[in-house]
Enzyme design. Sequence first.
Site, PDB file in Angstrom:
ATOM      1  N   CYS A 112     -15.738 -17.936   3.823  1.00 54.39           N
ATOM      2  CA  CYS A 112     -15.654 -18.366   2.417  1.00 54.39           C
ATOM      3  C   CYS A 112     -16.274 -19.738   2.207  1.00 54.39           C
ATOM      4  O   CYS A 112     -16.545 -20.131   1.072  1.00 54.39           O
ATOM      5  CB  CYS A 112     -14.216 -18.330   1.933  1.00 54.39           C
ATOM      6  SG  CYS A 112     -13.577 -16.653   1.912  1.00 54.39           S
ATOM      7  N   HIS A 253     -14.011 -22.284  -4.544  1.00 58.42           N
ATOM      8  CA  HIS A 253     -14.090 -20.928  -3.999  1.00 58.42           C
ATOM      9  C   HIS A 253     -13.029 -20.079  -4.706  1.00 58.42           C
ATOM     10  O   HIS A 253     -11.901 -20.531  -4.917  1.00 58.42           O
ATOM     11  CB  HIS A 253     -13.841 -20.963  -2.493  1.00 58.42           C
ATOM     12  CG  HIS A 253     -13.674 -19.597  -1.904  1.00 58.42           C
ATOM     13  ND1 HIS A 253     -14.611 -18.607  -2.082  1.00 58.42           N
ATOM     14  CD2 HIS A 253     -12.669 -19.057  -1.170  1.00 58.42           C
ATOM     15  CE1 HIS A 253     -14.187 -17.513  -1.474  1.00 58.42           C
ATOM     16  NE2 HIS A 253     -13.016 -17.756  -0.914  1.00 58.42           N
ATOM     17  N   ASN A 283     -12.600 -12.047  -4.878  1.00 58.55           N
ATOM     18  CA  ASN A 283     -13.167 -12.924  -3.855  1.00 58.55           C
ATOM     19  C   ASN A 283     -14.408 -12.259  -3.255  1.00 58.55           C
ATOM     20  O   ASN A 283     -14.302 -11.277  -2.516  1.00 58.55           O
ATOM     21  CB  ASN A 283     -12.107 -13.191  -2.778  1.00 58.55           C
ATOM     22  CG  ASN A 283     -12.581 -14.157  -1.706  1.00 58.55           C
ATOM     23  OD1 ASN A 283     -13.760 -14.515  -1.658  1.00 58.55           O
ATOM     24  ND2 ASN A 283     -11.664 -14.575  -0.850  1.00 58.55           N
TER      25      ASN A 283
HETATM   26  N1  COA Z   1       1.133  -5.338  -4.471  1.00 59.58           N
HETATM   27  C1  COA Z   1       2.452  -5.509  -4.398  1.00 59.58           C
HETATM   28  N2  COA Z   1       3.068  -6.218  -3.447  1.00 59.58           N
HETATM   29  C2  COA Z   1       2.313  -6.762  -2.498  1.00 59.58           C
HETATM   30  C3  COA Z   1       0.911  -6.635  -2.490  1.00 59.58           C
HETATM   31  C4  COA Z   1       0.333  -5.884  -3.513  1.00 59.58           C
HETATM   32  N3  COA Z   1      -0.988  -5.681  -3.615  1.00 59.58           N
HETATM   33  N4  COA Z   1       0.427  -7.298  -1.449  1.00 59.58           N
HETATM   34  C5  COA Z   1       1.468  -7.822  -0.809  1.00 59.58           C
HETATM   35  N5  COA Z   1       2.610  -7.512  -1.435  1.00 59.58           N
HETATM   36  C6  COA Z   1       3.962  -7.848  -1.099  1.00 59.58           C
HETATM   37  C7  COA Z   1       4.097  -8.321   0.319  1.00 59.58           C
HETATM   38  O1  COA Z   1       4.160  -7.194   1.178  1.00 59.58           O
HETATM   39  C8  COA Z   1       5.386  -9.091   0.270  1.00 59.58           C
HETATM   40  O2  COA Z   1       6.449  -8.187   0.355  1.00 59.58           O
HETATM   41  P1  COA Z   1       7.691  -8.500   1.334  1.00 59.58           P
HETATM   42  O3  COA Z   1       8.250  -9.812   0.821  1.00 59.58           O
HETATM   43  O4  COA Z   1       8.553  -7.337   1.130  1.00 59.58           O
HETATM   44  O5  COA Z   1       7.080  -8.629   2.689  1.00 59.58           O
HETATM   45  C9  COA Z   1       5.401  -9.642  -1.155  1.00 59.58           C
HETATM   46  O6  COA Z   1       4.396  -8.931  -1.873  1.00 59.58           O
HETATM   47  C10 COA Z   1       5.093 -11.111  -1.242  1.00 59.58           C
HETATM   48  O7  COA Z   1       4.144 -11.416  -0.288  1.00 59.58           O
HETATM   49  P2  COA Z   1       3.517 -12.842  -0.172  1.00 59.58           P
HETATM   50  O8  COA Z   1       2.596 -12.891   0.988  1.00 59.58           O
HETATM   51  O9  COA Z   1       4.580 -13.869  -0.289  1.00 59.58           O
HETATM   52  O10 COA Z   1       2.717 -12.891  -1.532  1.00 59.58           O
HETATM   53  P3  COA Z   1       1.869 -14.072  -2.016  1.00 59.58           P
HETATM   54  O11 COA Z   1       2.415 -14.572  -3.273  1.00 59.58           O
HETATM   55  O12 COA Z   1       1.580 -15.056  -0.938  1.00 59.58           O
HETATM   56  O13 COA Z   1       0.480 -13.363  -2.344  1.00 59.58           O
HETATM   57  C11 COA Z   1      -1.671 -13.104  -1.324  1.00 59.58           C
HETATM   58  C12 COA Z   1      -0.215 -12.657  -1.331  1.00 59.58           C
HETATM   59  C13 COA Z   1      -2.428 -12.341  -0.264  1.00 59.58           C
HETATM   60  C14 COA Z   1      -2.243 -12.789  -2.705  1.00 59.58           C
HETATM   61  C15 COA Z   1      -1.714 -14.618  -1.067  1.00 59.58           C
HETATM   62  O14 COA Z   1      -0.938 -14.919   0.059  1.00 59.58           O
HETATM   63  C16 COA Z   1      -3.094 -15.152  -0.873  1.00 59.58           C
HETATM   64  O15 COA Z   1      -3.883 -15.154  -1.789  1.00 59.58           O
HETATM   65  N6  COA Z   1      -3.395 -15.670   0.315  1.00 59.58           N
HETATM   66  C17 COA Z   1      -4.677 -16.275   0.607  1.00 59.58           C
HETATM   67  C18 COA Z   1      -5.648 -15.196   0.887  1.00 59.58           C
HETATM   68  C19 COA Z   1      -7.051 -15.695   0.898  1.00 59.58           C
HETATM   69  O16 COA Z   1      -7.405 -16.569   0.159  1.00 59.58           O
HETATM   70  N7  COA Z   1      -7.897 -15.091   1.746  1.00 59.58           N
HETATM   71  C20 COA Z   1      -9.283 -15.311   1.792  1.00 59.58           C
HETATM   72  C21 COA Z   1      -9.690 -16.476   2.569  1.00 59.58           C
HETATM   73  S1  COA Z   1     -10.038 -17.810   1.565  1.00 59.58           S
END
Ligand code: COA
Length: 328
Positions: A112, A253, A283
């Site tokens: 990224c 980003h 993304n």
């Molecule tokens: N729909 C519904 N629930 C989902 C889901 C989806 N698409 N994806 C994950 N969940 C669930 C998880 O399983 C978790 O459930 P659990 O508590 O029973 O385990 C719950 O939602 C919360 O998960 P969490 O990881 O706390 O959510 P979050 O608020 O952190 O959001 C991301 C998840 C992936 C959106 C977030 O962590 C993120 O954006 N991370 C950075 C990713 C990134 O930028 N990657 C690229 C590199 S720059």
Amino acid sequence: MNTAAITAVGHYAPEKVVPNSYFESYLDTTEEWIMSRTGIRERRFLENGATSDLAVEAARKALAMRGISPEEVECIIIATVTPDMFFPSTAALVQHKLGAKNAWGFDLSGACSGFLYALATGVQFIQAGTYTKVLVIGADKMTSIVDMEDRNTCILFGDGGAAVLLEPNEEEGYGIIDWVNYMDGSGMEALHMKAGGSLRPSTLETVQNKMHYITQDGKAVFKVAVVGMADVSVEIMKRNNLKSEDIAWLVPHQANMRIIQSTADRMGLDMDHVMVNIDRYGNTTAATIPSCLAEYHADGRLKRGDNIVLASFGAGYTWGASLIKWSI
Ligand code: COA
């Protein structure tokens, strides 16, 4: 010493629009969850072709904007984590498809932060006086490495390409003023692709175990990204004695709207000074930052003399920021 300036921009988004409701139709997720946790409403999928096609379309637009022919390009740097193939490089494929027969070039793997790494690299050729026309492209067909059954990752990514042309700066004080890039390879555990490389070449077993897709600990990545992208953005402001009111645009980003907002907060910026297109593209990895530049330039929202901070965080971990005084 010459400084380098972005003299043209181009963005290509594939035609197929995939709204959040698509994932709701077959996964345990909802449109609202995706929108509220990421800021993404829809993304684009490339149905036919590969990363080089995204890059070529973006490059054509940038060259058309500048009114120059592909033969004038001397070097092509492509930031991507989804090369068409291991070799030849995507840059070589793009050079051929574009007809840039006088250019050499190479791929750069910075995830990224790939575009910012490539920008800093391209700037060196201009500053050294080696070249006067360098194409820097960020392009990724993320759908080629995303497990569409994994709700944690498949909702986040899209396909896209965007290009900038670097040329020597004609007026002092404009162009790419400063940049700072970082890397911490201990971040590998949280975001990587398990197989398909020399560590674990492709076998029937690696394919059956879905090891050619993104493996991500979203929560871990979120935590470091939210700090890292803000820290490096504030750092580049301090290094250049810039206050919030001096910044016309933050170009972050586009990984998660909450990471973007938190970076803007730390910089003391209102969201109307932040470029955002994550809602429409998700993304697109190396393409996010140049795609914002191209869209906002096309809309007439960028003004000559604007101070612009580009900021990224991604797999590696990699992160960085660049400061531009916009010159077109
Ligand atoms: N729909 C519904 N629930 C989902 C889901 C989806 N698409 N994806 C994950 N969940 C669930 C998880 O399983 C978790 O459930 P659990 O508590 O029973 O385990 C719950 O939602 C919360 O998960 P969490 O990881 O706390 O959510 P979050 O608020 O952190 O959001 C991301 C998840 C992936 C959106 C977030 O962590 C993120 O954006 N991370 C950075 C990713 C990134 O930028 N990657 C690229 C590199 S720059």
